[in-house]
Every structure is written in structure tokens, then in C-alpha cells.
Design a protein around this motif. Structure first.
Motif, short mmCIF file in Angstrom:
data_model
loop_
_atom_site.label_atom_id
_atom_site.label_comp_id
_atom_site.label_asym_id
_atom_site.label_seq_id
_atom_site.Cartn_x
_atom_site.Cartn_y
_atom_site.Cartn_z
N ALA A 1 0.86 -1.18 0.00
CA ALA A 1 0.00 0.00 0.00
C ALA A 1 0.90 1.23 0.00
CB ALA A 1 -0.91 0.01 1.22
N ILE A 2 0.72 2.08 -0.99
CA ILE A 2 1.55 3.29 -1.11
C ILE A 2 0.66 4.50 -0.87
CG2 ILE A 2 3.01 4.65 -2.65
CD1 ILE A 2 3.57 1.98 -4.14
N VAL A 3 0.96 5.25 0.17
CA VAL A 3 0.22 6.46 0.52
C VAL A 3 1.00 7.64 -0.05
CG1 VAL A 3 -0.59 7.89 2.43
CG2 VAL A 3 -0.68 5.40 2.61
N HIS A 4 0.29 8.63 -0.57
CA HIS A 4 0.97 9.82 -1.12
C HIS A 4 1.90 10.40 -0.05
CE1 HIS A 4 1.63 13.77 -2.85
NE2 HIS A 4 1.22 13.23 -4.01
N SER A 5 3.11 10.72 -0.45
CA SER A 5 4.13 11.17 0.51
C SER A 5 3.76 12.49 1.19
CB SER A 5 5.49 11.30 -0.17
OG SER A 5 5.41 12.25 -1.22
N ASP A 6 2.90 13.30 0.61
CA ASP A 6 2.49 14.57 1.20
C ASP A 6 1.16 14.48 1.95
OD1 ASP A 6 4.75 15.91 0.26
OD2 ASP A 6 3.78 16.39 -1.65
N TYR A 7 0.65 13.26 2.13
CA TYR A 7 -0.64 13.10 2.82
C TYR A 7 -0.57 13.71 4.21
CZ TYR A 7 -4.36 10.92 5.49
OH TYR A 7 -5.44 10.71 6.32
#
Length: 164
Positions: free
Chosen positions: A9-15
Motif C-alpha cells: 500500500a503506497i500512501v501519497h508522501s504529502d498526505y
């Protein structure tokens, strides 16, 4: 219904979980899904014809009073876009930005479990946005907020075209 367990699962780095900015993620599956099991959706082109209506999908609860009202089948609804200024006047500028897409329905809408569900152009199979948040109670006449896909196409392509 078949379930597929993601390998990553890859979450946006700027979340930012405080203001839900960049509220996007991508699930990487360990193998391809046979095409007869899915209907792939396309990312939107640079210039998309306007649509008076959009479809949204999700497995969210169907009755806010009954938190066990999770459907066994994928549900869908229809919605229309409202001006971002209307949405911002309700939620404020911290939650609503140029990457937000807002819709308002009075008899249906997003609810718990619909996060991440697609918002699709009514006439064409293009992913316009993904469900982000809404006001409680669900279907209470407040706008539903989605994250627009168009600003993130480069990020999506970088992940999906790499060897993750």
C-alpha cells in the motif's frame, strides 16, 4: 465476490491526516487480475467533456443509525459537482483546496466505508476523483468531498509504471 490482498500500500508522501490533503493511496497487487473479473478504469485525459452527472461507487454503510448496514454488493449513486466556493464556505480553506471535488446530494451520498471509492464521468469510463470525506450524519444535506485525480496523474503513473 472475490477479494484480492494487496502486496503493498503506497500512501501519497504529502498526505496530511489533519487536513486530509493529498488523501490518496495506491494498492499494489501481487499478480494481475484476469480481465474478465474487472472493468479497468482510465485516468482522465487533459481535456474531458463536461458532464452534468457523475457516478460514485462504494461499500459504505447504507444506514447511518445502523452501523452494521454494510452492503454485500458494490453500491453506486449519482451526483453533480457543486462550485468549490460553496464547499469551502462549509468546510473551510484548510480542508477544501484546488485538489478537491465537491458534490451534493440530499437523499444519498458517501458514508463510512466509502473512502477511496471512485467518482466516474457519467458518459465515459474516466476516473475523476476518489472519495475522501463527508459530514456526519451521512446523507445529511452537506457536500461530499472527493480528491481530484488530474493533479496526481504524474504521481500515479510513476508508481504504476515502476517495478513496485
Amino acid at each position: 465476490m472475490q477479494y484480492f490482498v494487496p502486496s503493498q500500500a503506497i500512501v501519497h508522501s504529502d498526505y496530511n491526516p489533519l487536513n486530509l490533503q493529498h488523501n490518496l493511496g495506491i494498492l499494489i497487487l501481487p499478480h494481475l487480475i484476469p480481465p474478465f473479473l474487472v472493468n479497468p478504469i482510465q485516468l482522465p485525459p487533459p481535456f474531458l467533456q463536461p458532464s452534468p452527472m457523475f457516478r460514485y461507487y462504494g461499500f459504505g454503510i447504507t444506514d447511518y443509525v445502523d452501523m452494521n448496514s454494510v452492503p454485500n454488493t458494490l453500491k453506486h449513486g449519482f451526483t453533480s459537482e457543486i462550485p468549490i466556493q460553496n464547499c469551502s464556505s462549509i468546510f473551510g480553506g484548510q480542508l477544501i483546496t484546488e485538489n478537491s471535488w465537491c458534490a451534493q446530494q440530499f437523499t444519498s451520498g458517501l458514508c463510512h466505508g466509502d473512502q477511496g471509492g471512485p467518482l466516474v464521468h457519467f458518459f465515459e469510463n474516466y476516473l475523476i476523483a476518489v472519495a475522501s470525506f463527508w459530514m456526519v450524519p451521512c446523507h445529511g444535506g452537506y457536500p461530499d468531498v472527493f480528491v481530484r485525480i488530474e493533479p496526481y496523474i504524474g504521481w500515479i503513473n510513476n508508481i504504476t509504471m515502476s517495478d513496485n
